[in-house]
Design an enzyme around this catalytic site. Structure first.
Site, short mmCIF file in Angstrom:
data_model
loop_
_atom_site.label_atom_id
_atom_site.label_comp_id
_atom_site.label_asym_id
_atom_site.label_seq_id
_atom_site.Cartn_x
_atom_site.Cartn_y
_atom_site.Cartn_z
N LYS A 36 6.89 -13.93 -5.77
CA LYS A 36 7.29 -12.56 -6.09
C LYS A 36 6.77 -11.63 -5.01
O LYS A 36 5.57 -11.55 -4.77
CB LYS A 36 6.75 -12.12 -7.45
CG LYS A 36 7.17 -10.69 -7.81
CD LYS A 36 6.87 -10.35 -9.26
CE LYS A 36 5.49 -9.80 -9.48
NZ LYS A 36 5.28 -8.43 -8.96
N ASP A 63 10.38 -7.51 -6.63
CA ASP A 63 9.96 -6.69 -7.77
C ASP A 63 9.72 -5.26 -7.33
O ASP A 63 8.58 -4.86 -7.09
CB ASP A 63 8.69 -7.32 -8.37
CG ASP A 63 8.22 -6.61 -9.62
OD1 ASP A 63 9.03 -5.92 -10.27
OD2 ASP A 63 7.02 -6.75 -9.94
N LYS A 65 11.05 -2.54 -9.05
CA LYS A 65 11.05 -1.66 -10.24
C LYS A 65 11.77 -0.34 -9.96
O LYS A 65 11.19 0.75 -10.11
CB LYS A 65 9.62 -1.41 -10.72
CG LYS A 65 8.92 -2.68 -11.20
CD LYS A 65 7.58 -2.37 -11.82
CE LYS A 65 6.92 -3.59 -12.42
NZ LYS A 65 6.47 -4.59 -11.44
N ASP A 68 15.57 5.67 -10.51
CA ASP A 68 16.01 6.91 -9.87
C ASP A 68 17.39 7.24 -10.44
O ASP A 68 17.86 6.59 -11.38
CB ASP A 68 16.04 6.73 -8.34
CG ASP A 68 15.94 8.05 -7.57
OD1 ASP A 68 16.36 9.10 -8.11
OD2 ASP A 68 15.46 8.04 -6.43
N THR A 125 2.64 -4.57 -19.05
CA THR A 125 1.60 -5.33 -19.77
C THR A 125 0.23 -4.67 -19.67
O THR A 125 -0.68 -5.03 -20.40
CB THR A 125 1.48 -6.77 -19.22
OG1 THR A 125 1.17 -6.69 -17.83
CG2 THR A 125 2.75 -7.54 -19.39
N ARG A 216 -3.04 -12.82 -9.45
CA ARG A 216 -4.43 -13.01 -9.06
C ARG A 216 -5.10 -14.30 -9.54
O ARG A 216 -5.91 -14.87 -8.79
CB ARG A 216 -5.24 -11.76 -9.46
CG ARG A 216 -4.88 -10.56 -8.58
CD ARG A 216 -5.30 -9.25 -9.20
NE ARG A 216 -4.51 -8.92 -10.39
CZ ARG A 216 -4.66 -7.81 -11.10
NH1 ARG A 216 -5.57 -6.92 -10.76
NH2 ARG A 216 -3.89 -7.58 -12.15
#
Ligand code: 3DU
Length: 239
Positions: A36, A63, A65, A68, A125, A216
């Site tokens: 990603k 990704d 996101k 607009d 999340t 991570r």
């Protein structure tokens, strides 16, 4: 679950700069199938980074996101998937016309060939009920996710990003073919960081996620390949 199936369902989020990203990609090559590329890497390195990951044999989840006005999102979605990305995110909060515009953008980029998929982010999340309330959303997290997922599918979107806690409901609501992509995944014992609504890899898949996103816990591990392989093994054994 078969080993091959598990590898198709784990997406490694590489939120870092170019050198580290390419080093991680080289180490994960032959193990992971999906990477990603998020805003940290994309804004630092530009669209070429997607092609570089594709050249190394990875599928790329871009990704960004997007959120607009419809005209801008149509253009951004088209340009974003022309990089070679396989999957793109928009924000569900941008509402129906914006989501429909994103779908038009990826169709334009495909020029009649196979198009990239677009998924809508529901509730991040990192957000709990208090965080939702702080932006004026008083309904429970699950209800808000339902509402945004419904809007997404009515506007030609291929699925959602949600926490593992909403995955089973999303699967029920959207049906078998939909993409249900869950970040907020933490192998047992891993640090939570800024994530709040989390589950283990096997739990997320058992609840209906088509794909899990893990950053991570893999990228900051002493041995990222071993961390990745442990997740695959967990899915093969338990899911
Ligand atoms: O917490 P991790 O390091 O495993 O990374 C999670 C990734 O998932 C990170 O790239 C972040 O941008 C993404 N994410 C979402 O897309 C949506 C969320 O609700 C939460 C995280």
């Amino acid at each position: 679950m078969l080993d091959s199936d598990a590898r198709d369902r784990v997406i490694v989020a590489i939120d870092c700069g170019r050198e580290e990203a390419l080093d991680l990609a080289d180490r994960l090559s032959g193990h992971a199938r999906w990477l990603k590329v998020g805003m940290t890497l994309f804004y630092a390195e530009g669209p070429a980074i997607v092609a570089e990951m594709r050249e190394r044999g990875f599928k790329v989840f871009l990704d960004l996101k997007l959120h607009d006005i419809p005209h801008q999102v149509r253009g951004a979605a088209e340009a974003a998937v022309r990089t070679g990305a396989d999957l793109l995110t928009i924000h569900g909060l941008g509402a129906g016309a914006m989501m429909a515009a994103a779908r038009e953008g990826v169709e334009a980029a495909a020029e009649g060939g196979e198009r990239a998929k677009v998924i809508a982010v529901t509730v991040l999340t990192s957000m709990d009920q208090a965080a939702l309330s702080s932006i004026g959303v008083e309904s429970p997290v699950a209800e808000e996710a339902d509402r945004l997922a419904g809007l997404a599918t009515q506007n030609g979107i291929d699925g959602v990003v949600c926490s593992p806690q909403e995955a089973s409901r999303m699967r029920e609501l959207l049906g078998e073919g939909a993409l249900v992509v869950t970040p907020g995944v933490r192998p047992a014992g891993a640090a939570l960081g800024d994530q709040s609504r989390v589950a283990t890899p096997a739990q997320a898949i058992a609840r209906g996620a088509s794909h899990i996103v893990v950053g991570r816990p893999i990228t900051s591990a002493d041995d990222p390949v071993a961390a990745y392989e442990a997740i695959v093994a967990e899915l093969v054994e338990q899911a």
